[in-house]
Design an enzyme around this catalytic site. Sequence first.
Site, PDB file in Angstrom:
ATOM      1  N   GLU A 130      33.625  12.847  -6.380  1.00 55.02           N
ATOM      2  CA  GLU A 130      34.609  11.675  -6.720  1.00 55.02           C
ATOM      3  C   GLU A 130      35.982  12.037  -6.373  1.00 55.02           C
ATOM      4  O   GLU A 130      36.644  10.996  -5.918  1.00 55.02           O
ATOM      5  CB  GLU A 130      34.695  11.744  -8.345  1.00 55.02           C
ATOM      6  CG  GLU A 130      33.499  11.296  -9.136  1.00 55.02           C
ATOM      7  CD  GLU A 130      32.536  12.461  -9.336  1.00 55.02           C
ATOM      8  OE1 GLU A 130      32.538  13.236  -8.372  1.00 55.02           O
ATOM      9  OE2 GLU A 130      31.413  12.209  -9.904  1.00 55.02           O
ATOM     10  N   LEU A 131      36.352  13.363  -6.017  1.00 52.10           N
ATOM     11  CA  LEU A 131      37.752  13.435  -5.638  1.00 52.10           C
ATOM     12  C   LEU A 131      37.862  12.968  -4.262  1.00 52.10           C
ATOM     13  O   LEU A 131      39.066  12.616  -3.933  1.00 52.10           O
ATOM     14  CB  LEU A 131      37.947  15.110  -5.822  1.00 52.10           C
ATOM     15  CG  LEU A 131      39.652  15.587  -5.506  1.00 52.10           C
ATOM     16  CD1 LEU A 131      40.734  14.818  -6.112  1.00 52.10           C
ATOM     17  CD2 LEU A 131      39.759  17.096  -5.415  1.00 52.10           C
ATOM     18  N   ILE A 161      33.014  21.273  27.050  1.00 57.38           N
ATOM     19  CA  ILE A 161      32.726  22.398  26.288  1.00 57.38           C
ATOM     20  C   ILE A 161      31.311  21.795  25.511  1.00 57.38           C
ATOM     21  O   ILE A 161      30.445  22.605  25.029  1.00 57.38           O
ATOM     22  CB  ILE A 161      33.760  22.593  25.268  1.00 57.38           C
ATOM     23  CG1 ILE A 161      35.020  22.940  25.862  1.00 57.38           C
ATOM     24  CG2 ILE A 161      33.097  23.730  24.226  1.00 57.38           C
ATOM     25  CD1 ILE A 161      35.086  24.191  26.904  1.00 57.38           C
ATOM     26  N   GLY A 162      31.016  20.531  25.750  1.00 54.81           N
ATOM     27  CA  GLY A 162      29.460  20.243  25.439  1.00 54.81           C
ATOM     28  C   GLY A 162      29.503  18.741  24.784  1.00 54.81           C
ATOM     29  O   GLY A 162      28.737  17.726  25.374  1.00 54.81           O
ATOM     30  N   GLU A 170      36.017  34.651  12.976  1.00 55.53           N
ATOM     31  CA  GLU A 170      36.097  34.670  11.471  1.00 55.53           C
ATOM     32  C   GLU A 170      35.206  35.551  10.696  1.00 55.53           C
ATOM     33  O   GLU A 170      35.410  35.721   9.334  1.00 55.53           O
ATOM     34  CB  GLU A 170      35.962  33.100  11.273  1.00 55.53           C
ATOM     35  CG  GLU A 170      34.909  32.632  11.414  1.00 55.53           C
ATOM     36  CD  GLU A 170      34.737  30.965  10.941  1.00 55.53           C
ATOM     37  OE1 GLU A 170      35.546  30.161  11.332  1.00 55.53           O
ATOM     38  OE2 GLU A 170      34.013  30.746   9.979  1.00 55.53           O
ATOM     39  N   HIS A 201      31.674  29.908  24.235  1.00 57.55           N
ATOM     40  CA  HIS A 201      32.677  29.166  24.077  1.00 57.55           C
ATOM     41  C   HIS A 201      33.367  29.671  22.664  1.00 57.55           C
ATOM     42  O   HIS A 201      32.533  29.715  21.740  1.00 57.55           O
ATOM     43  CB  HIS A 201      32.637  27.680  24.100  1.00 57.55           C
ATOM     44  CG  HIS A 201      33.572  26.933  23.311  1.00 57.55           C
ATOM     45  ND1 HIS A 201      35.077  26.759  24.043  1.00 57.55           N
ATOM     46  CD2 HIS A 201      33.560  26.274  22.031  1.00 57.55           C
ATOM     47  CE1 HIS A 201      35.443  26.033  23.277  1.00 57.55           C
ATOM     48  NE2 HIS A 201      34.974  25.754  21.811  1.00 57.55           N
ATOM     49  N   CYS A 249      36.722  28.692  20.018  1.00 50.75           N
ATOM     50  CA  CYS A 249      37.858  27.978  19.960  1.00 50.75           C
ATOM     51  C   CYS A 249      39.097  28.144  19.077  1.00 50.75           C
ATOM     52  O   CYS A 249      39.150  27.711  17.851  1.00 50.75           O
ATOM     53  CB  CYS A 249      37.413  26.217  19.626  1.00 50.75           C
ATOM     54  SG  CYS A 249      35.893  26.288  18.446  1.00 50.75           S
ATOM     55  N   HIS A 305      42.648  18.614  20.211  1.00 53.02           N
ATOM     56  CA  HIS A 305      43.152  18.238  18.740  1.00 53.02           C
ATOM     57  C   HIS A 305      43.951  17.126  18.811  1.00 53.02           C
ATOM     58  O   HIS A 305      44.525  16.540  17.715  1.00 53.02           O
ATOM     59  CB  HIS A 305      43.601  19.356  17.960  1.00 53.02           C
ATOM     60  CG  HIS A 305      42.936  20.766  18.074  1.00 53.02           C
ATOM     61  ND1 HIS A 305      42.703  21.375  19.146  1.00 53.02           N
ATOM     62  CD2 HIS A 305      41.898  20.880  17.291  1.00 53.02           C
ATOM     63  CE1 HIS A 305      41.807  22.585  18.779  1.00 53.02           C
ATOM     64  NE2 HIS A 305      41.168  22.038  17.830  1.00 53.02           N
ATOM     65  N   CYS A 335      38.067  22.630  23.753  1.00 52.92           N
ATOM     66  CA  CYS A 335      36.686  22.523  22.798  1.00 52.92           C
ATOM     67  C   CYS A 335      36.090  21.171  22.965  1.00 52.92           C
ATOM     68  O   CYS A 335      36.500  20.421  24.123  1.00 52.92           O
ATOM     69  CB  CYS A 335      37.435  22.435  21.404  1.00 52.92           C
ATOM     70  SG  CYS A 335      35.986  22.823  20.265  1.00 52.92           S
TER      71      CYS A 335
HETATM   72  N1  GLN Z   1      29.479  22.716  22.147  1.00 50.82           N
HETATM   73  C1  GLN Z   1      30.224  22.217  20.905  1.00 50.82           C
HETATM   74  C2  GLN Z   1      30.923  20.985  21.008  1.00 50.82           C
HETATM   75  O1  GLN Z   1      31.290  20.746  22.232  1.00 50.82           O
HETATM   76  C3  GLN Z   1      31.258  23.385  20.576  1.00 50.82           C
HETATM   77  C4  GLN Z   1      32.011  23.061  19.397  1.00 50.82           C
HETATM   78  C5  GLN Z   1      32.862  24.035  18.755  1.00 50.82           C
HETATM   79  O2  GLN Z   1      33.495  24.918  19.610  1.00 50.82           O
HETATM   80  N2  GLN Z   1      33.365  24.020  17.467  1.00 50.82           N
HETATM   81  O3  GLN Z   1      31.237  20.176  20.174  1.00 50.82           O
HETATM   82 ZN    ZN Z   2      35.400  24.816  20.093  1.00 44.31          ZN
END
Ligand code: GLN
Ligand code: ZN
Length: 782
Positions: A36-37, A454-455, A628, A664, A666, A717, A749
């Site tokens: 709901e939030l 990156i994919g 992380e 990869h 990011c 981004h 990314c």
């Molecule tokens: N291969 C993924 C993409 O291109 C990598 C995503 C990521 O690094 N979070 O979306």
């Molecule tokens: Zn990435």
Amino acid sequence: MRPLGLCFHLLECKPMSFSSLPVSTLGVPRIGPHRELKSALESYWSGASDADALQKTATALRAANWARQYGLGVTVIPSNDFSLYDHVLDTTVMVGAIPEHYGWTGGKVSLDTYFAMARGNASVPALEMTKWFDTNYHFMVPELHRDQQFSLTSSKPLDEYLEARALGLETRPVLLGPVTFLTLSKSRDGNFDPISLIDRLLPVYIEILSQLHDAGAEWVQMDEPCLVLDLDTVTKAALRHAYYTLQQALPSLNIMLTTYFGSIVDMLDTVRTLPVAGLHLDLVRAPEQLDHVLSAMHSHQVLSLGVIDGRNIWRTDLAAKLNQLERVVAKLGKDRVQIATSCSMLHVPVDLQAEADLDSEVRQWLAFSVQKMEELTTLGLALANGRDVVSHALAASSDAASHRRSSRKVHSESVQSRIVSLSPEMAKRQVPFSTRAQEQRAALKLNLFPTTTIGSFPQTDAVRKARADHAKQRISTEEYTAFLRQETEQAIRWQEETGIDVLVHGEFERNDMVQYFGEQLNGYAFTTHGWVQSYGSRYVRPPIIFGDVSRPHAMTVDWACYAQSLTERPVKGMLTGPVTMLQWSFVRDDIPREKVCQQIALALRDEVSDLEAAGIKIIQIDEPAFREGLPLKTSEWQHYLDWAVSCFRLSSSSVRNTTQIHTHMCYSEFNDIMDAIAAMDADVISIETSRSKMELLDVFTDFRYPNEIGPGVYDIHSPRVPSVTEMTDLLQKALRHLSPEQIWVNPDCGLKTRHWKEVRPALVNMVSAAQALRNIFVQPAE
Ligand code: GLN
Ligand code: ZN
């Protein structure tokens, strides 16, 4: 006013017929059983509804949370654990630490200013966001400056305390403690330590605590999870100073000092001196701290035992837990013990009852927040009245636990025998990188400064719609597959025309980089409503790893082969790495995480071999969550890095010398784990660097990165299209630290969140930038 849709009066809820030891949650999910939030926030942000409507939903959610806890027998119920966006941001607002550029001029902080800090707007960026300790919850980082002044700017803790009171309920208000607040803050002007502001901050805490106390609060919960970090002596001194000051100002207010996500044993010398009435321990994460703390406690202090996992979704074996708890009660006495979740239940979904589609066997091993409250109550009743009064609940819990211990769904002999037969050789490529690089150069014949992405390519509305239509059976699997093939083919054609060297298939068939694989592996389960807050209104549904992981069939080979069949250029196979698969899931708690990671690595290793056998020459194994996973205490880093690196290598080392492995990541801060990243021994790594203007590469002044590397030159981004010169400039910077043969040219990314109208020109420019460098470095043939 009673909130709409909630026809209850709390005191009419079924009262407990037995007495109980105090049982508490340290906080409950804020998002609501039906998210709901999120709906209310998005509707407010889009202008479809007004602030009143948002506040009304928030009020109703809080009331429902309190009612649910009360109804389930929780006796120490928190208030001020709710937040419209983030509790750290709430604290920043409460103490009036609003950075100038948000245009706040004093007085109550408006919702618009609050959300500007949370999300940014056309004229100001949002505050920085980062992970809350080692969870997947993200908070807004407070930004303080050397001359920072604080003032009490919000009455939220008091308002919510009184709101609960009006519903007939006494609550224990929660505040983020002053030391953790400052520890998590970043300094805006150069190197001063925000902890030095403690003396200016404390009066604000005293003010709000006095208001709460005057309103009738006898206890407050002060969250100081920073106590599980490595704290320097200055911070330790600030802790002592802070809690002495608070105690002196408010001698009759009881503070429950809550710590979680680790052990405070290293901090006991400091903690034992703090004049607090109660102490909460996370005994799920660090059960070994109990005895140390017991012997360090003062005779009047209350101990809150965090024995129900607030971070994970497993049901607790209550009878086994009681053995431990009864011992503590015998030692301290019933009036000095509380039973609690290990930390706030912010990190778990609301209610398992909603999961009708979940495998019934797996379901009985799980507990979401509602079930965890039931567990708390059962423990509280057993400790107060003896086990007999809850014998059914205890028996059911023991049955579930023993069933889980022996289930064939959990334990696979074939997986275990593979694990037993692992050898160190399996985590090693056959020859060193220098030899592989030569063979790969000869086999792949790539340009200098090869270009790649990156994919993922944009997940357009059409892609999303087709996926939803397929899930809802509005289109057949054949129609859906035909659509995906068409998207993939277009992506391949476009990449060829644009002159990209190493192609990707675009990942149109994937909903999410972890879920896509988890759904094809044994040992994984998925929920329908198991949402948890990642940040603000963004919620995720982490997969559940409940059993030994294995791969019943190839997962990506068909798509990779289809894409490769369309072109002469190499197409990268695309996998999610073992550490990321682990990090972004709820992980089983009956074997160590590193063992689970090994199992995933083996499943991926098979996929890598299948891709290679099918003719795929380059395979990328993404590890965006590698960093992380680092433990909170630096003394534990090396152990983690050792197993994480070795799992990555286990997944990637079966291949021939000529098969090129990429990875990869990011994020840009990996200077402190550079050795481990090099030890992963991927032939090529792509990393995020464009936002930091290649600053990350400074580390290569002292550390010579041995393999090939693609420092991102396009900030994905942002919707901005970077120019050719911007990207050549970044590559020139990279050339100061790396040799031309080492450098790949790629974005930061994946591109799934972008639009084609941005991606197309950006990648055209990226190819031109690579070409511009080649023109400098490659001598034209005579
Ligand atoms: N291969 C993924 C993409 O291109 C990598 C995503 C990521 O690094 N979070 O979306
Ligand atoms: Zn990435």
